[in-house]
Design a protein around this motif. Sequence first.
Motif, PDB file in Angstrom:
ATOM      1  N   UNK A 284      -8.314 -74.088 -10.804  1.00  0.00           N
ATOM      2  CA  UNK A 284      -9.261 -73.187 -10.130  1.00  0.00           C
ATOM      3  C   UNK A 284      -8.914 -71.718 -10.314  1.00  0.00           C
ATOM      4  N   UNK A 285      -7.638 -71.430 -10.442  1.00  0.00           N
ATOM      5  CA  UNK A 285      -7.225 -70.027 -10.561  1.00  0.00           C
ATOM      6  C   UNK A 285      -7.748 -69.378 -11.832  1.00  0.00           C
ATOM      7  N   UNK A 286      -8.222 -70.173 -12.789  1.00  0.00           N
ATOM      8  CA  UNK A 286      -8.765 -69.611 -14.017  1.00  0.00           C
ATOM      9  C   UNK A 286     -10.087 -68.901 -13.797  1.00  0.00           C
ATOM     10  N   UNK A 287     -10.790 -69.228 -12.705  1.00  0.00           N
ATOM     11  CA  UNK A 287     -12.118 -68.647 -12.544  1.00  0.00           C
ATOM     12  C   UNK A 287     -12.479 -68.255 -11.111  1.00  0.00           C
ATOM     13  N   UNK A 288     -11.616 -68.541 -10.129  1.00  0.00           N
ATOM     14  CA  UNK A 288     -11.978 -68.223  -8.755  1.00  0.00           C
ATOM     15  C   UNK A 288     -10.776 -67.817  -7.930  1.00  0.00           C
ATOM     16  N   UNK A 289     -11.060 -67.146  -6.822  1.00  0.00           N
ATOM     17  CA  UNK A 289     -10.055 -66.821  -5.825  1.00  0.00           C
ATOM     18  C   UNK A 289     -10.037 -67.977  -4.839  1.00  0.00           C
ATOM     19  N   UNK A 290      -8.953 -68.728  -4.816  1.00  0.00           N
ATOM     20  CA  UNK A 290      -8.905 -69.927  -3.984  1.00  0.00           C
ATOM     21  C   UNK A 290      -8.888 -69.604  -2.496  1.00  0.00           C
ATOM     22  N   UNK A 291      -8.353 -68.455  -2.118  1.00  0.00           N
ATOM     23  CA  UNK A 291      -8.271 -68.109  -0.695  1.00  0.00           C
ATOM     24  C   UNK A 291      -9.641 -67.800  -0.110  1.00  0.00           C
TER      25      UNK A 291
ATOM     26  N   UNK B 158     -14.688 -66.764 -18.383  1.00  0.00           N
ATOM     27  CA  UNK B 158     -14.300 -68.172 -18.356  1.00  0.00           C
ATOM     28  C   UNK B 158     -15.519 -69.058 -18.576  1.00  0.00           C
ATOM     29  N   UNK B 159     -16.634 -68.734 -17.911  1.00  0.00           N
ATOM     30  CA  UNK B 159     -17.846 -69.538 -18.050  1.00  0.00           C
ATOM     31  C   UNK B 159     -18.343 -69.542 -19.497  1.00  0.00           C
ATOM     32  N   UNK B 160     -18.216 -68.416 -20.179  1.00  0.00           N
ATOM     33  CA  UNK B 160     -18.646 -68.345 -21.577  1.00  0.00           C
ATOM     34  C   UNK B 160     -17.781 -69.251 -22.453  1.00  0.00           C
ATOM     35  N   UNK B 161     -16.491 -69.295 -22.160  1.00  0.00           N
ATOM     36  CA  UNK B 161     -15.606 -70.169 -22.936  1.00  0.00           C
ATOM     37  C   UNK B 161     -15.886 -71.643 -22.640  1.00  0.00           C
ATOM     38  N   UNK B 162     -16.143 -71.968 -21.372  1.00  0.00           N
ATOM     39  CA  UNK B 162     -16.498 -73.342 -21.026  1.00  0.00           C
ATOM     40  C   UNK B 162     -17.813 -73.730 -21.702  1.00  0.00           C
TER      41      UNK B 162
ATOM     42  N   UNK C 174      -9.709 -81.435 -28.259  1.00  0.00           N
ATOM     43  CA  UNK C 174      -9.876 -80.454 -29.316  1.00  0.00           C
ATOM     44  C   UNK C 174     -10.779 -79.302 -28.918  1.00  0.00           C
ATOM     45  N   UNK C 175     -11.851 -79.606 -28.190  1.00  0.00           N
ATOM     46  CA  UNK C 175     -12.771 -78.552 -27.763  1.00  0.00           C
ATOM     47  C   UNK C 175     -12.103 -77.605 -26.776  1.00  0.00           C
ATOM     48  N   UNK C 176     -11.289 -78.152 -25.880  1.00  0.00           N
ATOM     49  CA  UNK C 176     -10.571 -77.327 -24.908  1.00  0.00           C
ATOM     50  C   UNK C 176      -9.513 -76.466 -25.607  1.00  0.00           C
ATOM     51  N   UNK C 177      -8.753 -77.080 -26.490  1.00  0.00           N
ATOM     52  CA  UNK C 177      -7.687 -76.345 -27.176  1.00  0.00           C
ATOM     53  C   UNK C 177      -8.244 -75.272 -28.106  1.00  0.00           C
ATOM     54  N   UNK C 178      -9.450 -75.475 -28.627  1.00  0.00           N
ATOM     55  CA  UNK C 178     -10.065 -74.465 -29.491  1.00  0.00           C
ATOM     56  C   UNK C 178     -10.325 -73.164 -28.744  1.00  0.00           C
ATOM     57  N   UNK C 179     -10.413 -73.236 -27.416  1.00  0.00           N
ATOM     58  CA  UNK C 179     -10.603 -72.035 -26.592  1.00  0.00           C
ATOM     59  C   UNK C 179      -9.284 -71.445 -26.119  1.00  0.00           C
ATOM     60  N   UNK C 180      -8.175 -72.003 -26.581  1.00  0.00           N
ATOM     61  CA  UNK C 180      -6.870 -71.449 -26.268  1.00  0.00           C
ATOM     62  C   UNK C 180      -6.237 -71.966 -24.988  1.00  0.00           C
ATOM     63  N   UNK C 181      -6.817 -72.986 -24.379  1.00  0.00           N
ATOM     64  CA  UNK C 181      -6.271 -73.540 -23.146  1.00  0.00           C
ATOM     65  C   UNK C 181      -5.316 -74.684 -23.442  1.00  0.00           C
TER      66      UNK C 181
END
Length: 289
Positions: free
Chosen positions: A243-250, A261-265, A203-210
């Motif tokens: 990971x793509x939600x908050x970082x460049x994996x390459x 993203x950090x604010x939503x987490x 519920x906490x995750x879905x409340x942020x739209x994820x």
Amino acid sequence: MTASDLPVSITRPDHWISGVIFASPHSGCTYPNWFLQTTDLPMTALRSSEDAFVDRLISCAPEFGAVTLTAQVPRCVVDLNRGPDEIDPLVVRGVPRHPLNQRTLAGLGVIPRVVSQGRPIHNRLIERGEADRRIAAYWRPYHQALSALITEARTRFGQAILIDMHSMPHDALTHLTGPRTDMVLGNRHGLSAAARVSDAVTGAVEAEGWRIRRNSPFSGAYICSAYGRPGQNIHVVQLEIDRALYMDEATITPHPGFDDFAARIARVIRRLAALEADGAADLGGIAAE
């Protein structure tokens, strides 16, 4: 061992509210020089196995009344989400080829054989004594700290709730059909956490739209199975984040959307920091069952 080499970091709030712990066993990025001499891989390849920046994402938890536990040792040195007996005979010399679980067969035992894309870590077999030293120096202190925190939480609050935070490569879910999933909750198919705890996290995750799914393809590994005891009010939920939600994996760097993203987490963490396993806590409008 210097302060920077300490294998575990614990940060406590001024007031621990309800026995909730946020942990990151795979975000360590302190690479010992002796380890770097055992591998020919470049640093970017080694770091591909990290849950990079997850420790930063959960660092706000003490502000909201929860404890954080983070590893300093990188996953490719020793994997803290594996059992100490999950030793790969293709990595460690002289280990019996007893029946191995699927993780170890894939090269992902407690002393990993490979990083992402199946790239071998070690340039030679290591001796059993070296494997035992890594486990003693890094694995045991982390699990001693985790076990102590769980025991303390259970004693003080009658419950312990561990949110074990991880990250997954963006392409880890490309084989799935349907809408793109942002996170995967693992609770060993209900064996490591009560439904009301898993529902509160969802519920906490879905409340942020994820979008979030459960137990597929990650149902939780050693930490969930070793510590989760819902019947004793000890609940462990593994949460995998794309990971793509908050970082460049390459490049393994935060991308421009990291702060948002950090604010939503942080809002997810705030909602869960006061979580009561019996559903009595105020979750800011997110009710547990």
